[in-house]
Design an enzyme around this catalytic site. Structure first.
Site, mmCIF file in Angstrom:
data_model
loop_
_atom_site.group_PDB
_atom_site.id
_atom_site.type_symbol
_atom_site.label_atom_id
_atom_site.label_comp_id
_atom_site.label_asym_id
_atom_site.label_seq_id
_atom_site.Cartn_x
_atom_site.Cartn_y
_atom_site.Cartn_z
ATOM 1 N N TYR A 243 0.757 -1.261 -0.029
ATOM 2 C CA TYR A 243 -0.026 -0.070 0.198
ATOM 3 C C TYR A 243 0.890 1.211 0.056
ATOM 4 O O TYR A 243 0.662 2.072 -0.937
ATOM 5 C CB TYR A 243 -0.920 -0.019 1.264
ATOM 6 C CG TYR A 243 -1.613 1.285 1.440
ATOM 7 C CD1 TYR A 243 -2.529 1.746 0.424
ATOM 8 C CD2 TYR A 243 -1.378 2.153 2.407
ATOM 9 C CE1 TYR A 243 -3.300 2.874 0.905
ATOM 10 C CE2 TYR A 243 -2.033 3.376 2.744
ATOM 11 C CZ TYR A 243 -2.954 3.766 1.769
ATOM 12 O OH TYR A 243 -3.474 5.104 2.153
ATOM 13 N N ALA A 244 1.699 1.224 0.862
ATOM 14 C CA ALA A 244 2.618 2.513 1.072
ATOM 15 C C ALA A 244 3.478 2.468 -0.170
ATOM 16 O O ALA A 244 3.753 3.753 -0.716
ATOM 17 C CB ALA A 244 3.697 2.323 2.199
#
Ligand SMILES: O=C(O)[C@H]1O[C@H](OP(=O)(O)OP(=O)(O)OC[C@H]2O[C@@H](n3ccc(=O)[nH]c3=O)[C@H](O)[C@@H]2O)[C@H](O)[C@@H](O)[C@H]1O
Length: 431
Positions: A243-244
């Site tokens: 996600y990051a």
């Protein structure tokens, strides 16, 4: 004997003229008859071919109509224009992606309230209960905001929206959210946060005029950064989750579009946003549900039994940050895919500046719910979580006066009140 050519091309004009002076009439007749029946068969074949082609075309057309059924047409365009209508001097017309989402619905309402035009876009996916998204959409509809159902990757739909409205701004909040879900469904992060972002930027860069873009990055880009509080100038090249990584990729991708095409870009690094109408996948939300249902909640703990902490940020503060960013975005300089000069490129932390430990969050929920949580403490699995987040917000403060005003006690009280009314609990039952 007819030649092979005769057999294959029986309808060639003039090929089968009857030679009246020929004595063998019978043979002539037979030949002619044979040719005519072959012609007839070929004609039948051609008719059948044409008919199948036409019916295939109509199938394709009806398929397209089905695919595009939710958008297009004069009436639809009129609704979009009404929704985008600006009702204040020097107002903006904003395309809000992810408008049926948590942050998207709140900011859309705030924009509309102050007289800006808003058109929403949302794919209503089922990452979490779509009925909550539909309920948020109803709120928006009641204020005259249309939310178009569609995906960022539908370039034809995006192009149509920009045909109908010359958006001055795009607030891009649509994304695949959630830190830990990235291990279950990595493709969805690439689909929305990378491919979807590029699809949107492609349309924005070609638009004339180009809109200014404000979009949701994430505090997660700081990853394994240990400098506290996190400043925009800190390292962001060590993401701890996919996600990051996709949010970090978004920052790089938007930089490219700023550099090549002159798009004005502002990335907002949100720090664990919470509040009424929030996301059911987030800890404060699922903890509330489980506490009310008497179920055990799992609380992760870091290395050496250290509690995890988050700079939980209340939704109203985030809304102010979004509006401030839009108001100060500056203009894109390009048009029709050509850069005419440098345009602003900015990234801001939008946090609360006071991290709270997760067990403390649970204590506050217990107090507001007047119920004890059944806690299970486990070592933080290697799932993309980071031990703590803490925002330095001085840049946003300087640039547009961002100043969060809601502490976690107050914000969770408002959340719990909303939760109980939305899900139909009688607060008196929750003793
Ligand atoms: O700032 C962001 O950029 C991100 O914020 C949010 O991520 P997080 O900070 O991870 O929030 P959230 O899931 O609520 O977990 C909170 C805490 O509870 C802990 N946690 C979580 C679940 C659980 O069962 N137990 C637990 O201890 C967990 O370990 C963590 O310490 C958004 O979801 C994300 O989309 C992104 O926007």
């Amino acid at each position: 004997m007819p030649s092979l050519e005769d057999e294959l091309f029986p309808s060639t004009p003039g090929k089968f003229k009857i030679d009246r002076g020929h004595t063998n009439m019978n043979r002539q007749f037979q030949r002619c008859f044979a040719s005519t029946s072959t012609m007839f068969l070929w004609a039948l074949f051609l008719i059948a071919l044409t008919a199948s082609y036409l019916s295939f075309q109509s199938f394709v057309d009806s398929g397209n109509r089905y695919i595009t059924a939710s958008w297009g047409g004069i009436q639809w365009e009129k609704q979009i224009r009404n929704s985008a209508h600006i009702q204040r001097p020097a107002g903006m017309s904003v395309l809000v992606t992810g408008a049926a989402g948590f942050v998207g619905s709140h900011v859309s309402l705030a924009l509309k309230k102050r007289g800006d035009g808003v058109v929403g876009l949302d794919n209503f996916n089922n990452y979490y209960d779509p009925s909550l998204k539909k309920a948020r959409e109803s709120l928006l509809n009641r204020q005259g905001i249309v939310v178009v159902e569609g995906d960022l990757n539908d370039a034809a739909l995006l192009a149509k929206l920009f045909d109908v409205v010359a958006f001055t701004h795009v607030l891009h909040l649509a994304a695949q959210a959630g830190v830990r879900y990235a291990m279950e469904n990595p493709g969805s992060y690439v689909h929305s946060n990378v491919a979807g972002l590029v699809s949107l930027l492609e349309i924005c860069k070609s638009a004339d005029p180009q809109p200014a873009i404000v979009w949701a990055s994430s505090s997660s880009v700081y990853g394994l950064n240990e400098n506290a509080p996190f400043s925009e100038s800190d390292r962001t090249d060590r993401p701890a989750s996919l996600y990051a990584a996709t949010k970090k990729a978004g920052e790089e991708i938007t930089h490219t579009y700023n550099h090549i095409y002159g798009l004005s870009i502002t990335g907002l690094r949100f720090f664990t946003v919470y509040g009424p109408w929030g996301r059911p996948d987030m800890a404060y939300f699922s903890f509330t549900r489980n506490i009310l249902q008497g179920k055990t909640i799992t609380i992760y703990r870091g290395k050496n039994k250290a509690d995890l902490a988050r700079d939980f940020t209340y939704i109203d503060d985030i809304v102010k940050g979004c509006l401030g960013s839009l108001d100060t975005s500056g203009e894109s300089t390009g048009s029709g895919g050509k850069k005419r000069g440098p345009a602003p490129y900015r990234n801001f932390n939008l946090g609360n500046t006071s991290p709270v430990k997760v067990p403390t969050l649970v204590n506050i929920l217990e107090k507001h719910l007047r119920m004890k949580a059944k806690r299970k403490i486990v070592e933080m699995p290697g799932n993309g979580d980071v031990p703590f987040t803490h925002a330095n917000i001085s840049l946003a403060q300087r640039e547009f006066g961002y100043k969060p005003t809601t502490d976690l006690q107050t914000g969770l009280k408002k959340f719990v009140r909303w939760y109980l009314s939305y899900y139909g609990y009688n607060p008196k039952d929750v003793q």
